[in-house]
Design an enzyme around this catalytic site. Structure first.
Site, PDB file in Angstrom:
ATOM      1  N   SER A 147       0.903  -0.978  -0.109  1.00  7.19           N
ATOM      2  CA  SER A 147      -0.287   0.018  -0.438  1.00  7.19           C
ATOM      3  C   SER A 147       0.587   1.190   0.425  1.00  7.19           C
ATOM      4  CB  SER A 147      -1.174  -0.080   0.900  1.00  7.19           C
ATOM      5  OG  SER A 147      -1.727  -1.058   1.077  1.00  7.19           O
ATOM      6  N   ASN A 198      -4.685   6.387  -1.971  1.00  6.59           N
ATOM      7  CA  ASN A 198      -3.863   5.710  -0.942  1.00  6.59           C
ATOM      8  C   ASN A 198      -3.629   8.218  -0.417  1.00  6.59           C
ATOM      9  OD1 ASN A 198      -5.105   4.428   1.167  1.00  6.59           O
ATOM     10  ND2 ASN A 198      -3.363   3.269  -0.015  1.00  6.59           N
ATOM     11  N   HIS A 257      -1.589  -2.905  -6.877  1.00  4.67           N
ATOM     12  CA  HIS A 257      -2.446  -2.889  -5.576  1.00  4.67           C
ATOM     13  C   HIS A 257      -3.679  -2.691  -5.409  1.00  4.67           C
ATOM     14  CE1 HIS A 257      -3.782   0.464  -2.795  1.00  4.67           C
ATOM     15  NE2 HIS A 257      -3.056  -1.129  -2.104  1.00  4.67           N
ATOM     16  N   GLU A 312      -4.637  -0.733  -8.869  1.00  2.00           N
ATOM     17  CA  GLU A 312      -3.984   0.404  -9.022  1.00  2.00           C
ATOM     18  C   GLU A 312      -2.217  -0.123  -9.524  1.00  2.00           C
ATOM     19  OE1 GLU A 312      -4.297   4.249  -6.553  1.00  2.00           O
ATOM     20  OE2 GLU A 312      -3.555   2.675  -5.312  1.00  2.00           O
TER      21      GLU A 312
HETATM   22  P1  NAD Z   1      -2.283  -9.978   6.452  1.00  2.00           P
HETATM   23  O1  NAD Z   1      -1.500  -8.726   7.841  1.00  2.00           O
HETATM   24  O2  NAD Z   1      -3.390  -9.739   6.824  1.00  2.00           O
HETATM   25  O3  NAD Z   1      -1.641 -10.953   5.792  1.00  2.00           O
HETATM   26  C1  NAD Z   1       0.304 -10.817   5.742  1.00  2.00           C
HETATM   27  C2  NAD Z   1       0.514 -12.110   5.632  1.00  2.00           C
HETATM   28  O4  NAD Z   1       1.489 -12.085   5.019  1.00  2.00           O
HETATM   29  C3  NAD Z   1      -0.081 -13.025   6.821  1.00  2.00           C
HETATM   30  O5  NAD Z   1      -0.556 -14.322   6.684  1.00  2.00           O
HETATM   31  C4  NAD Z   1       1.578 -13.469   7.504  1.00  2.00           C
HETATM   32  O6  NAD Z   1       1.687 -14.833   8.119  1.00  2.00           O
HETATM   33  C5  NAD Z   1       2.080 -13.262   6.063  1.00  2.00           C
HETATM   34  N1  NAD Z   1       3.463 -13.185   6.042  1.00  2.00           N
HETATM   35  C6  NAD Z   1       4.621 -12.579   6.877  1.00  2.00           C
HETATM   36  N2  NAD Z   1       5.848 -12.833   6.798  1.00  2.00           N
HETATM   37  C7  NAD Z   1       6.026 -13.533   5.592  1.00  2.00           C
HETATM   38  C8  NAD Z   1       6.618 -13.873   4.607  1.00  2.00           C
HETATM   39  N3  NAD Z   1       7.943 -13.806   5.309  1.00  2.00           N
HETATM   40  N4  NAD Z   1       6.803 -15.220   3.670  1.00  2.00           N
HETATM   41  C9  NAD Z   1       5.572 -15.193   3.580  1.00  2.00           C
HETATM   42  N5  NAD Z   1       4.190 -14.573   4.245  1.00  2.00           N
HETATM   43  C10 NAD Z   1       4.162 -14.266   5.743  1.00  2.00           C
HETATM   44  O7  NAD Z   1      -2.550  -8.434   5.944  1.00  2.00           O
HETATM   45  P2  NAD Z   1      -3.144  -7.687   3.919  1.00  2.00           P
HETATM   46  O8  NAD Z   1      -4.258  -7.324   5.003  1.00  2.00           O
HETATM   47  O9  NAD Z   1      -3.477  -8.820   4.012  1.00  2.00           O
HETATM   48  O10 NAD Z   1      -1.886  -7.035   3.571  1.00  2.00           O
HETATM   49  C11 NAD Z   1      -0.871  -7.924   3.001  1.00  2.00           C
HETATM   50  C12 NAD Z   1      -0.280  -6.827   1.853  1.00  2.00           C
HETATM   51  O11 NAD Z   1      -1.049  -6.117   1.186  1.00  2.00           O
HETATM   52  C13 NAD Z   1       0.598  -5.672   2.830  1.00  2.00           C
HETATM   53  O12 NAD Z   1       1.975  -5.096   1.727  1.00  2.00           O
HETATM   54  C14 NAD Z   1      -0.993  -4.012   2.900  1.00  2.00           C
HETATM   55  O13 NAD Z   1      -0.281  -3.101   2.565  1.00  2.00           O
HETATM   56  C15 NAD Z   1      -1.713  -4.845   1.740  1.00  2.00           C
HETATM   57  N6  NAD Z   1      -2.872  -4.065   1.158  1.00  2.00           N
HETATM   58  C16 NAD Z   1      -3.264  -4.012   1.962  1.00  2.00           C
HETATM   59  C17 NAD Z   1      -5.025  -3.608   1.693  1.00  2.00           C
HETATM   60  C18 NAD Z   1      -5.604  -4.332   3.037  1.00  2.00           C
HETATM   61  O14 NAD Z   1      -6.958  -3.546   3.423  1.00  2.00           O
HETATM   62  N7  NAD Z   1      -5.725  -4.946   4.145  1.00  2.00           N
HETATM   63  C19 NAD Z   1      -5.378  -3.293   0.837  1.00  2.00           C
HETATM   64  C20 NAD Z   1      -4.079  -3.180  -0.152  1.00  2.00           C
HETATM   65  C21 NAD Z   1      -3.227  -3.591   0.021  1.00  2.00           C
END
Ligand code: NAD
Length: 269
Positions: free
Chosen positions: A119, A190, A140, A152
């Site tokens: 993000s 964002n 994204h 995005e």
């Molecule tokens: P989340 O916490 O739900 O999931 C993250 C996952 O990554 C977890 O299951 C964790 O175990 C895993 N993880 C951690 N270290 C790891 C590694 N070394 N190898 C493999 N897996 C690993 O987070 P999320 O909300 O799904 O966000 C994930 C990404 O997406 C982030 O970069 C976030 O900025 C982006 N994002 C989030 C949103 C949102 O609204 N949540 C929206 C757009 C983008």
């Protein structure tokens, strides 16, 4: 289809959503996560989400089963070896993401495309540690992925035009609308959304209005489906604060300073 097999790193909120959408189009998907528990939760979330679509008669029982069968879940990074596109959706932490990318240098084929769903982190910075920076781009997705239509696309400094065009095509294969952003803090959504949420927190901090009235004003006055503070809770206040800090640090402009009330709520957990 523009690719043959999709890899996803991280089975969390975003990763399992991307896996579901990709498998729904008939593509085999390999999901990798370091946590067994996250993989189990990811599978349960996809099952539940497909169950809801089945109940609404948007998919058939057969489509649900086929989609589930197309997704494999593993704790091994090696499992991504045969993927020709990989989307990194692990925890939002720069060092963690850089380490994942360095490890992928040993696993992925030279021709594979690697995208990050970050993000806020610079795509150019992440690409710099990948063996083929021209094969690296930002994708994204929005949350929840099966429902939100936008992706995005972020072109890093070294992303090739040809590879970026393939990423766009892939997003379109997934039924998404692709908008293009330069690699700048906050990208498009964002950059516009977070200052609005931050400003909503200021209106409450300065005693201009209550939380309820800030939300009602924006919902009814600007036709948003939910107020900015409700949306902030949905995104997570910690995430909102982290993105504001990225905008503030990345742009060096005081207009992006995070609202102290937002920071206080995050400190309070
Ligand atoms: P989340 O916490 O739900 O999931 C993250 C996952 O990554 C977890 O299951 C964790 O175990 C895993 N993880 C951690 N270290 C790891 C590694 N070394 N190898 C493999 N897996 C690993 O987070 P999320 O909300 O799904 O966000 C994930 C990404 O997406 C982030 O970069 C976030 O900025 C982006 N994002 C989030 C949103 C949102 O609204 N949540 C929206 C757009 C983008």
């Amino acid at each position: 289809m523009s690719f043959k097999k999709v890899g996803i790193i991280g089975a969390g909120q975003m990763g399992n959503g991307i896996a579901q959408v990709a498998a729904s189009t008939g593509l085999p998907v390999q999901v990798m996560d370091v946590s067994d528990e996250s993989l189990k939760k990811g599978l349960a979330t996809v099952e539940k989400s497909l169950g809801r679509l089945l109940k609404k008669e948007k998919i058939t029982q057969d489509q649900k089963e086929k989609t589930l069968k197309l997704i494999e879940w593993s704790t091994s990074l090696e499992s991504l070896k045969s993927c020709d596109i990989v989307i990194e959706a692990a925890t939002e932490n720069l060092e963690l993401k850089l380490q994942i990318i360095r490890n992928l240098n040993e696993v992925l084929d030279e021709s594979a495309i690697l995208c990050s769903n970050t993000s806020s982190i610079s795509i150019t910075k992440m690409a710099s540690v990948y063996k083929k920076p021209e094969n690296f781009a930002g994708m994204h997705f929005m949350n929840p992925v099966p429902i939100m239509v936008l992706v995005e696309g972020i072109k890093g400094l070294q992303t090739s035009d040809q590879n970026f065009a393939r990423v766009k095509l892939f997003a379109e294969d997934l039924g998404k609308t692709f908008v293009v952003s330069e690699d700048r803090p906050g990208f498009i959504v964002n950059r516009i959304l977070m200052p609005m949420i931050n400003e909503a927190a200021y209106t409450v901090m300065e005693g201009i209005c209550t939380v309820e009235d800030a939300d009602a004003a924006m919902k009814l006055g600007t036709n948003q489906p939910m107020g900015p503070l409700t949306l902030a809770d949905f995104i997570g206040l910690d995430t909102c604060l982290a993105i504001m800090n990225v905008l503030y640090d990345g742009m060096g402009d005081s207009k992006y300073r995070p609202c102290p009330l937002l920071a206080k709520y995050v400190e309070a957990g």
